[in-house]
Design a protein around this motif. Structure first.
Motif, PDB file in Angstrom:
ATOM      1  N   VAL A 151      -4.423 -14.023  -6.935  1.00  0.00           N
ATOM      2  CA  VAL A 151      -3.844 -13.903  -8.265  1.00  0.00           C
ATOM      3  C   VAL A 151      -3.625 -15.307  -8.821  1.00  0.00           C
ATOM      4  N   GLU A 152      -3.602 -15.346 -10.132  1.00  0.00           N
ATOM      5  CA  GLU A 152      -3.373 -16.592 -10.834  1.00  0.00           C
ATOM      6  C   GLU A 152      -1.983 -17.140 -10.461  1.00  0.00           C
ATOM      7  N   THR A 153      -1.926 -18.378 -10.022  1.00  0.00           N
ATOM      8  CA  THR A 153      -0.607 -18.970  -9.725  1.00  0.00           C
ATOM      9  C   THR A 153      -0.615 -20.442 -10.089  1.00  0.00           C
ATOM     10  N   ASP A 154       0.576 -21.014 -10.154  1.00  0.00           N
ATOM     11  CA  ASP A 154       0.713 -22.442 -10.444  1.00  0.00           C
ATOM     12  C   ASP A 154      -0.100 -23.273  -9.465  1.00  0.00           C
ATOM     13  N   ALA A 155      -0.073 -22.828  -8.210  1.00  0.00           N
ATOM     14  CA  ALA A 155      -0.719 -23.607  -7.161  1.00  0.00           C
ATOM     15  C   ALA A 155      -2.215 -23.759  -7.399  1.00  0.00           C
ATOM     16  N   LEU A 156      -2.782 -22.822  -8.163  1.00  0.00           N
ATOM     17  CA  LEU A 156      -4.225 -22.904  -8.418  1.00  0.00           C
ATOM     18  C   LEU A 156      -4.519 -23.516  -9.785  1.00  0.00           C
ATOM     19  N   GLU A 157      -3.463 -24.010 -10.429  1.00  0.00           N
ATOM     20  CA  GLU A 157      -3.628 -24.501 -11.785  1.00  0.00           C
ATOM     21  C   GLU A 157      -4.558 -25.713 -11.866  1.00  0.00           C
ATOM     22  N   ASN A 158      -4.487 -26.562 -10.868  1.00  0.00           N
ATOM     23  CA  ASN A 158      -5.413 -27.673 -10.791  1.00  0.00           C
ATOM     24  C   ASN A 158      -6.770 -27.130 -10.343  1.00  0.00           C
ATOM     25  N   ILE A 159      -7.656 -26.956 -11.309  1.00  0.00           N
ATOM     26  CA  ILE A 159      -8.892 -26.220 -11.075  1.00  0.00           C
ATOM     27  C   ILE A 159      -9.784 -26.894 -10.027  1.00  0.00           C
ATOM     28  N   ASP A 160      -9.822 -28.241 -10.055  1.00  0.00           N
ATOM     29  CA  ASP A 160     -10.662 -28.938  -9.072  1.00  0.00           C
ATOM     30  C   ASP A 160     -10.194 -28.626  -7.661  1.00  0.00           C
ATOM     31  N   ASN A 161      -8.873 -28.655  -7.507  1.00  0.00           N
ATOM     32  CA  ASN A 161      -8.295 -28.354  -6.207  1.00  0.00           C
ATOM     33  C   ASN A 161      -8.554 -26.896  -5.831  1.00  0.00           C
ATOM     34  N   ALA A 162      -8.417 -26.014  -6.799  1.00  0.00           N
ATOM     35  CA  ALA A 162      -8.629 -24.590  -6.548  1.00  0.00           C
ATOM     36  C   ALA A 162     -10.055 -24.346  -6.071  1.00  0.00           C
ATOM     37  N   GLU A 163     -10.984 -25.037  -6.683  1.00  0.00           N
ATOM     38  CA  GLU A 163     -12.386 -24.873  -6.305  1.00  0.00           C
ATOM     39  C   GLU A 163     -12.596 -25.282  -4.851  1.00  0.00           C
ATOM     40  N   LYS A 164     -11.920 -26.361  -4.482  1.00  0.00           N
ATOM     41  CA  LYS A 164     -12.008 -26.843  -3.100  1.00  0.00           C
ATOM     42  C   LYS A 164     -11.395 -25.806  -2.150  1.00  0.00           C
ATOM     43  N   LEU A 165     -10.246 -25.262  -2.547  1.00  0.00           N
ATOM     44  CA  LEU A 165      -9.567 -24.285  -1.695  1.00  0.00           C
ATOM     45  C   LEU A 165     -10.420 -23.023  -1.516  1.00  0.00           C
ATOM     46  N   LEU A 166     -11.024 -22.583  -2.614  1.00  0.00           N
ATOM     47  CA  LEU A 166     -11.841 -21.366  -2.537  1.00  0.00           C
ATOM     48  C   LEU A 166     -13.142 -21.601  -1.779  1.00  0.00           C
ATOM     49  N   GLY A 167     -13.562 -22.850  -1.743  1.00  0.00           N
ATOM     50  CA  GLY A 167     -14.750 -23.214  -0.978  1.00  0.00           C
ATOM     51  C   GLY A 167     -14.603 -22.840   0.493  1.00  0.00           C
ATOM     52  N   GLN A 168     -13.364 -22.782   0.947  1.00  0.00           N
ATOM     53  CA  GLN A 168     -13.105 -22.430   2.350  1.00  0.00           C
ATOM     54  C   GLN A 168     -13.607 -21.021   2.671  1.00  0.00           C
ATOM     55  N   PHE A 169     -13.564 -20.141   1.676  1.00  0.00           N
ATOM     56  CA  PHE A 169     -14.095 -18.775   1.868  1.00  0.00           C
ATOM     57  C   PHE A 169     -15.606 -18.755   1.726  1.00  0.00           C
ATOM     58  N   LYS A 170     -16.073 -19.503   0.739  1.00  0.00           N
ATOM     59  CA  LYS A 170     -17.520 -19.548   0.487  1.00  0.00           C
ATOM     60  C   LYS A 170     -18.248 -20.076   1.715  1.00  0.00           C
ATOM     61  N   ASN A 171     -17.620 -21.056   2.376  1.00  0.00           N
ATOM     62  CA  ASN A 171     -18.260 -21.672   3.540  1.00  0.00           C
ATOM     63  C   ASN A 171     -18.491 -20.694   4.682  1.00  0.00           C
ATOM     64  N   VAL A 172     -17.638 -19.674   4.803  1.00  0.00           N
ATOM     65  CA  VAL A 172     -17.873 -18.700   5.878  1.00  0.00           C
ATOM     66  C   VAL A 172     -18.630 -17.477   5.355  1.00  0.00           C
ATOM     67  N   GLY A 173     -19.026 -17.492   4.080  1.00  0.00           N
ATOM     68  CA  GLY A 173     -19.841 -16.412   3.534  1.00  0.00           C
ATOM     69  C   GLY A 173     -19.053 -15.260   2.935  1.00  0.00           C
ATOM     70  N   SER A 174     -17.734 -15.429   2.768  1.00  0.00           N
ATOM     71  CA  SER A 174     -16.921 -14.351   2.179  1.00  0.00           C
ATOM     72  C   SER A 174     -16.968 -14.404   0.660  1.00  0.00           C
ATOM     73  N   ARG A 175     -16.501 -13.307   0.036  1.00  0.00           N
ATOM     74  CA  ARG A 175     -16.487 -13.216  -1.420  1.00  0.00           C
ATOM     75  C   ARG A 175     -15.068 -13.396  -1.948  1.00  0.00           C
ATOM     76  N   ILE A 176     -14.974 -13.644  -3.243  1.00  0.00           N
ATOM     77  CA  ILE A 176     -13.666 -13.868  -3.862  1.00  0.00           C
ATOM     78  C   ILE A 176     -13.483 -12.954  -5.058  1.00  0.00           C
ATOM     79  N   ALA A 177     -12.308 -12.337  -5.129  1.00  0.00           N
ATOM     80  CA  ALA A 177     -11.965 -11.498  -6.278  1.00  0.00           C
ATOM     81  C   ALA A 177     -10.752 -12.082  -6.992  1.00  0.00           C
TER      82      ALA A 177
END
Ligand code: C2E
Ligand code: MG
Ligand code: MG
Ligand code: MG
Length: 275
Positions: A151-177
């Motif tokens: 869900v949208e949160t303050d912690a993900l507000e910095n989009i560059d950082n959020a992209e890096k954080l979500l990359g952790q799922f992409k790297n193992v082949g998982s999907r994001i909703a």
């Protein structure tokens, strides 16, 4: 005398806050106990693929088993868990249980994925990627059959950082909703900037869609927007046949809600349901 009267007034107020403070304290204690004693239980709610005409995923929804054997819903303890910095611990427990279940299905030849809610503080743990990889490895789950819901949160507000954080799922082949889409303030910025695969339209727009023209217009546009960006759309909170039919006509990709099934313990889960 004046001071005393004043003190009395304050005393009354203090009692009120003390009660709610005590309730909170008790819930925090109960939660700590549940975390220590393996009293968190996953319920599962089917997500139905309208394209495949089958249950393709289930969302994992956590409950806390209290001392009386009752299931406490997450709305009653997640706020307290967040305040007490217990979300990473809770999320990791859920992650472990979910992956164990997915692994079991995989070994039984059941091709159903799991969708797991995860919070930003957990993603921000410096060792998150390492622990995620470890859990995938020792449970032998198929990470490609996992969706992580954010869900949208303050912690993900910095989009560059959020992209890096979500990359952790992409790297193992998982999907994001993107969960609860449409009720936040920056929903559009998120879909524009982040590598999300699924958009889950919030139930606020879905539950009464068959009765409300405004909801129909908004949902139709959200679906078209998502599809134009190459995302799949999940409608959550489908409670009636009328809502389901309308969403089908709007070409939503997946539906989830009480009309199909409530969240249930694993023993009560029906993966063969048809709509
Ligand atoms: P969510 O991720 O948006 O999950 C959907 C919520 O809507 C669930 O509530 C589900 O039981 C409920 N729901 C599903 N279908 C319907 C429907 O047709 N009508 C209505 N009225 N409600 C429906 P639940 O299980 O109480 O969970 C509430 C929230 O708690 C979740 O919202 C999610 O944000 C959070 N949560 C639940 N489990 C976990 C977990 O394991 N980890 C984390 N981090 N958060 C969780
Ligand atoms: Mg969710
Ligand atoms: Mg949601
Ligand atoms: Mg929600």
């Amino acid at each position: 005398v004046k001071n005393k009267a004043k003190g009395h007034v304050y005393h009354a107020e203090d009692t009120d806050t003390r009660d709610s403070r005590q309730e909170k304290y008790q819930m925090k204690e109960a939660l700590a106990q549940a975390l220590d004693n393996n009293r968190l239980v996953l319920f599962f709610q089917p997500i139905y693929s309208l394209e495949e005409e089958r249950v393709s995923h289930c969302e994992c929804l956590v409950r806390m088993l209290d001392a009386n054997g009752n299931f406490v819903p997450p709305g009653e303890f997640l706020g307290i868990a967040a305040e007490a910095n217990l979300m990473p611990r809770l999320d990791f427990i859920v992650l472990e249980k979910a992956m164990q279940q997915q692994s079991l299905w995989r070994k039984q030849g059941i091709d159903v994925g799991l969708s797991i809610n995860i919070t930003a503080p957990t993603l921000e743990q410096p060792d998150f990627a390492k622990r995620l990889a470890e859990i995938v490895k020792h449970t032998e789950a198929d990470p490609e059959r996992l969706i992580f819901e954010l869900v949208e949160t303050d912690a993900l507000e910095n989009i560059d950082n959020a992209e890096k954080l979500l990359g952790q799922f992409k790297n193992v082949g998982s999907r994001i909703a993107l969960d609860d889409f449409g009720i936040g303030f920056t929903s559009f910025e998120y879909v524009r900037e982040l590598p999300v695969d699924y958009i889950k339209i919030d139930q606020a727009f879905i539950r009464f869609i068959h009765e409300r023209e405004n909801d129909q217009a908004l949902v139709r546009s959200m679906i078209e927007m998502g599809h134009s960006l190459g995302k799949k759309i999940i409608a959550e909170g489908v409670e009636t046949k009328e809502a389901l039919d309308m969403l089908k006509a709007m070409r939503v990709d997946y539906v989830q809600g009480y009309y199909l099934s409530r969240p249930v313990p694993i023993d009560a889960l029906n993966l063969a349901l048809k709509i």
